[in-house]
Write a protein that holds these residues in place. Sequence first.
Motif, PDB file in Angstrom:
ATOM      1  N   ILE A  42       0.777  -1.032  -0.174  1.00 44.41           N
ATOM      2  CA  ILE A  42      -0.300   0.273   0.148  1.00 44.41           C
ATOM      3  C   ILE A  42       1.224   1.464  -0.275  1.00 44.41           C
ATOM      4  CG2 ILE A  42       0.124   0.394   2.714  1.00 44.41           C
ATOM      5  CD1 ILE A  42      -3.388   0.745   0.217  1.00 44.41           C
ATOM      6  N   MET A  43       2.165   1.082   0.409  1.00 42.08           N
ATOM      7  CA  MET A  43       2.874   2.806   0.089  1.00 42.08           C
ATOM      8  C   MET A  43       2.857   3.083  -0.756  1.00 42.08           C
ATOM      9  SD  MET A  43       3.536   2.974   3.548  1.00 42.08           S
ATOM     10  CE  MET A  43       5.240   3.972   3.118  1.00 42.08           C
ATOM     11  N   TRP A  44       2.869   1.766  -2.242  1.00 44.34           N
ATOM     12  CA  TRP A  44       2.930   2.970  -3.740  1.00 44.34           C
ATOM     13  C   TRP A  44       2.121   3.791  -3.841  1.00 44.34           C
ATOM     14  CZ3 TRP A  44       7.838   2.448  -6.249  1.00 44.34           C
ATOM     15  CH2 TRP A  44       8.387   0.963  -5.316  1.00 44.34           C
ATOM     16  N   PRO A  45       0.680   3.620  -3.641  1.00 45.52           N
ATOM     17  CA  PRO A  45       0.008   4.698  -3.956  1.00 45.52           C
ATOM     18  C   PRO A  45       0.327   5.346  -3.083  1.00 45.52           C
ATOM     19  CG  PRO A  45      -0.937   2.564  -3.650  1.00 45.52           C
ATOM     20  CD  PRO A  45      -0.213   2.608  -3.105  1.00 45.52           C
ATOM     21  N   ILE A  46       0.770   4.560  -1.878  1.00 45.85           N
ATOM     22  CA  ILE A  46       0.693   6.293  -0.581  1.00 45.85           C
ATOM     23  C   ILE A  46       1.666   7.005  -1.409  1.00 45.85           C
ATOM     24  CG2 ILE A  46       1.684   7.135   2.233  1.00 45.85           C
ATOM     25  CD1 ILE A  46       0.047   4.973   2.529  1.00 45.85           C
ATOM     26  N   LEU A  47       2.850   6.742  -1.743  1.00 37.48           N
ATOM     27  CA  LEU A  47       4.134   7.085  -2.724  1.00 37.48           C
ATOM     28  C   LEU A  47       3.473   8.562  -3.944  1.00 37.48           C
ATOM     29  CD1 LEU A  47       7.396   7.954  -2.819  1.00 37.48           C
ATOM     30  CD2 LEU A  47       7.486   6.388  -4.146  1.00 37.48           C
ATOM     31  N   ILE A  48       3.112   7.176  -4.607  1.00 39.25           N
ATOM     32  CA  ILE A  48       1.636   8.016  -5.707  1.00 39.25           C
ATOM     33  C   ILE A  48       1.162   9.248  -5.030  1.00 39.25           C
ATOM     34  CG2 ILE A  48       1.041   8.257  -7.049  1.00 39.25           C
ATOM     35  CD1 ILE A  48       1.548   5.352  -8.312  1.00 39.25           C
ATOM     36  N   VAL A  49       0.560   9.582  -4.051  1.00 40.94           N
ATOM     37  CA  VAL A  49      -0.342  10.839  -3.482  1.00 40.94           C
ATOM     38  C   VAL A  49       0.698  12.025  -2.923  1.00 40.94           C
ATOM     39  CG1 VAL A  49      -1.747  11.515  -1.570  1.00 40.94           C
ATOM     40  CG2 VAL A  49      -2.324   9.123  -3.482  1.00 40.94           C
ATOM     41  N   SER A  50       1.956  11.185  -2.076  1.00 34.78           N
ATOM     42  CA  SER A  50       2.724  12.106  -2.262  1.00 34.78           C
ATOM     43  C   SER A  50       3.370  13.168  -2.877  1.00 34.78           C
ATOM     44  CB  SER A  50       3.425  11.291  -0.894  1.00 34.78           C
ATOM     45  OG  SER A  50       4.583  10.889  -1.555  1.00 34.78           O
ATOM     46  N   ILE A  51       3.587  12.320  -3.603  1.00 31.54           N
ATOM     47  CA  ILE A  51       4.804  13.086  -4.818  1.00 31.54           C
ATOM     48  C   ILE A  51       3.654  14.011  -5.811  1.00 31.54           C
ATOM     49  CG2 ILE A  51       6.056  12.818  -7.392  1.00 31.54           C
ATOM     50  CD1 ILE A  51       6.404  10.642  -6.180  1.00 31.54           C
TER      51      ILE A  51
ATOM     52  N   ALA B  46       2.222   2.250   7.646  1.00 36.47           N
ATOM     53  CA  ALA B  46       1.146   3.107   6.183  1.00 36.47           C
ATOM     54  C   ALA B  46       0.324   3.641   7.105  1.00 36.47           C
ATOM     55  CB  ALA B  46      -0.037   2.328   5.935  1.00 36.47           C
ATOM     56  N   THR B  47      -0.335   3.961   8.022  1.00 36.18           N
ATOM     57  CA  THR B  47      -1.328   5.219   9.186  1.00 36.18           C
ATOM     58  C   THR B  47      -0.450   6.181   9.107  1.00 36.18           C
ATOM     59  OG1 THR B  47      -2.457   2.848  10.131  1.00 36.18           O
ATOM     60  CG2 THR B  47      -2.775   5.495  10.909  1.00 36.18           C
ATOM     61  N   ALA B  48       0.541   6.394   9.310  1.00 33.47           N
ATOM     62  CA  ALA B  48       1.329   7.698   9.970  1.00 33.47           C
ATOM     63  C   ALA B  48       2.291   8.112   8.860  1.00 33.47           C
ATOM     64  CB  ALA B  48       2.804   7.008  10.894  1.00 33.47           C
ATOM     65  N   CYS B  49       2.247   6.948   7.165  1.00 26.48           N
ATOM     66  CA  CYS B  49       2.325   8.128   5.831  1.00 26.48           C
ATOM     67  C   CYS B  49       1.337   8.608   5.688  1.00 26.48           C
ATOM     68  CB  CYS B  49       2.791   6.754   4.835  1.00 26.48           C
ATOM     69  SG  CYS B  49       4.590   6.236   5.593  1.00 26.48           S
ATOM     70  N   GLY B  50       0.000   7.972   5.888  1.00 21.89           N
ATOM     71  CA  GLY B  50      -1.122   8.171   5.381  1.00 21.89           C
ATOM     72  C   GLY B  50      -1.786   9.394   6.009  1.00 21.89           C
ATOM     73  N   LEU B  51      -1.959   9.785   7.580  1.00 23.90           N
ATOM     74  CA  LEU B  51      -1.910  11.213   8.536  1.00 23.90           C
ATOM     75  C   LEU B  51      -0.980  11.994   8.043  1.00 23.90           C
ATOM     76  CD1 LEU B  51      -2.894   9.061  11.723  1.00 23.90           C
ATOM     77  CD2 LEU B  51      -4.394  10.238   9.898  1.00 23.90           C
ATOM     78  N   GLY B  52       0.387  11.600   7.539  1.00 27.10           N
ATOM     79  CA  GLY B  52       1.694  12.483   7.859  1.00 27.10           C
ATOM     80  C   GLY B  52       1.297  13.319   6.137  1.00 27.10           C
TER      81      GLY B  52
ATOM     82  N   ALA C  79      -1.783  14.245   4.687  1.00 30.68           N
ATOM     83  CA  ALA C  79      -2.977  14.714   5.107  1.00 30.68           C
ATOM     84  C   ALA C  79      -2.737  15.750   5.529  1.00 30.68           C
ATOM     85  CB  ALA C  79      -3.638  13.818   5.508  1.00 30.68           C
ATOM     86  N   ILE C  80      -1.733  15.806   7.094  1.00 25.46           N
ATOM     87  CA  ILE C  80      -1.556  16.912   7.313  1.00 25.46           C
ATOM     88  C   ILE C  80      -1.112  18.286   7.012  1.00 25.46           C
ATOM     89  CG2 ILE C  80       0.172  18.006   9.227  1.00 25.46           C
ATOM     90  CD1 ILE C  80      -0.668  15.196  10.968  1.00 25.46           C
ATOM     91  N   PHE C  81       0.610  17.418   5.721  1.00 27.51           N
ATOM     92  CA  PHE C  81       0.904  18.481   4.903  1.00 27.51           C
ATOM     93  C   PHE C  81      -0.031  19.068   3.437  1.00 27.51           C
ATOM     94  CE2 PHE C  81       3.300  18.547   0.385  1.00 27.51           C
ATOM     95  CZ  PHE C  81       4.609  19.796   1.229  1.00 27.51           C
ATOM     96  N   SER C  82      -0.240  18.161   3.172  1.00 23.40           N
ATOM     97  CA  SER C  82      -1.512  19.041   2.227  1.00 23.40           C
ATOM     98  C   SER C  82      -2.848  19.366   2.957  1.00 23.40           C
ATOM     99  CB  SER C  82      -2.308  17.735   0.953  1.00 23.40           C
ATOM    100  OG  SER C  82      -1.502  16.990   0.874  1.00 23.40           O
ATOM    101  N   LEU C  83      -3.251  19.964   4.041  1.00 28.51           N
ATOM    102  CA  LEU C  83      -4.293  20.265   5.012  1.00 28.51           C
ATOM    103  C   LEU C  83      -3.866  21.846   5.103  1.00 28.51           C
ATOM    104  CD1 LEU C  83      -7.172  20.202   5.955  1.00 28.51           C
ATOM    105  CD2 LEU C  83      -6.038  19.318   8.033  1.00 28.51           C
TER     106      LEU C  83
END
Length: 340
Positions: A132-141, A275-281, A283-287
């Motif tokens: 699941i880290m690959w979709p999270i990586l794409i979202v972060s980029i 995975a939870t920590a990366c997703g929340l990070g 979201a906080i970075f984008s909010l």
Amino acid sequence: MKTFLTVSLFAAVAAITFHAAAQTPPPPPPPPPAAATTPAQPPPPGMATSPGVPGAVASPAAPGVMPSPALGVPGAPTTSPAAPGAMPSPVVSATLSAAASPAASPAASAAPPPKTGWTNFLIDNFQKGGPIMWPILIVSIIAVAVVLERAFWWIGRWMRRDPKRIEKVFTAIETGDVTEASRLSRGSRDPVLRMMWNGLNHQHASLQGALQVAAGIEIKRAGRFLVVMDTLVTLAPLLGLLGTITGLIRSFSFLGNEELAVQAVTGGIAEALIATACGLGIAIFSLIPFNFFTSRVSNLEFELQTAATNLEVMLEAQTKAREVGIGETTTPSSATRSSI
């Protein structure tokens, strides 16, 4: 939009290439150089050499006495002659093993050092986070690309502001010089001046409609990619939650095996937490930038509405003043004609 997609694609390729390069093992160290050997000196006449030991000189051999075997130590004195058929002493084997051990020790000590550093820490956690880290990586980029693009746009918009020219345009309209006001607002990069120029050029057709169209175009430019940022703020925690669920499922699937239960359960829990920590990070970075850019769009919309309203009021006042002036000039002439 094309620039944003190109930046995102290059960032994704760079991240994948960097990840693959970090996983490549380091090349093995070169073998240690062989020790230089000195040529053996020939024994003096009448002296017998010990077989198997270079440079070792034994005592003069007596007639009928066999030479003693080498003990593996260069320059060591010889012992009593060995009996025929006797086995070599164990000291010889131990000495030869001890002499060969220094040559093997550099190869054994040439193991690669353990990986350390912030980059390796990120790569290890990325691998532990699961697929699941690959979709999270794409979202972060995408989030980083959108934030940078909007930040540069608003910095450029702040540098394009020209409040002094706006005051000059309003002053020209107050004095009734609409042509000068149009000339001052032409070719400006300020959104307010562009809207005013559009309204001044279409005031005879529909001033209000021209101002609304120009203001809508400027607001759309300012609010570009805000929908993408809003989606990322919602999507990133959901991806982290999905990684949590998959990690827990992986943990509970190994509970039946007693040998691998502890290691597998801890690995699945680590996957869920990462995975939870990366997703929340993400979201906080984008909010925070999302709320900031949304407030800037609201401020720009208020500035455009204020400028449009002032322009309409000033032009309407100038029109009424011209009508009143024309009426005052025509009334005395008609009275004069009636008296004649």
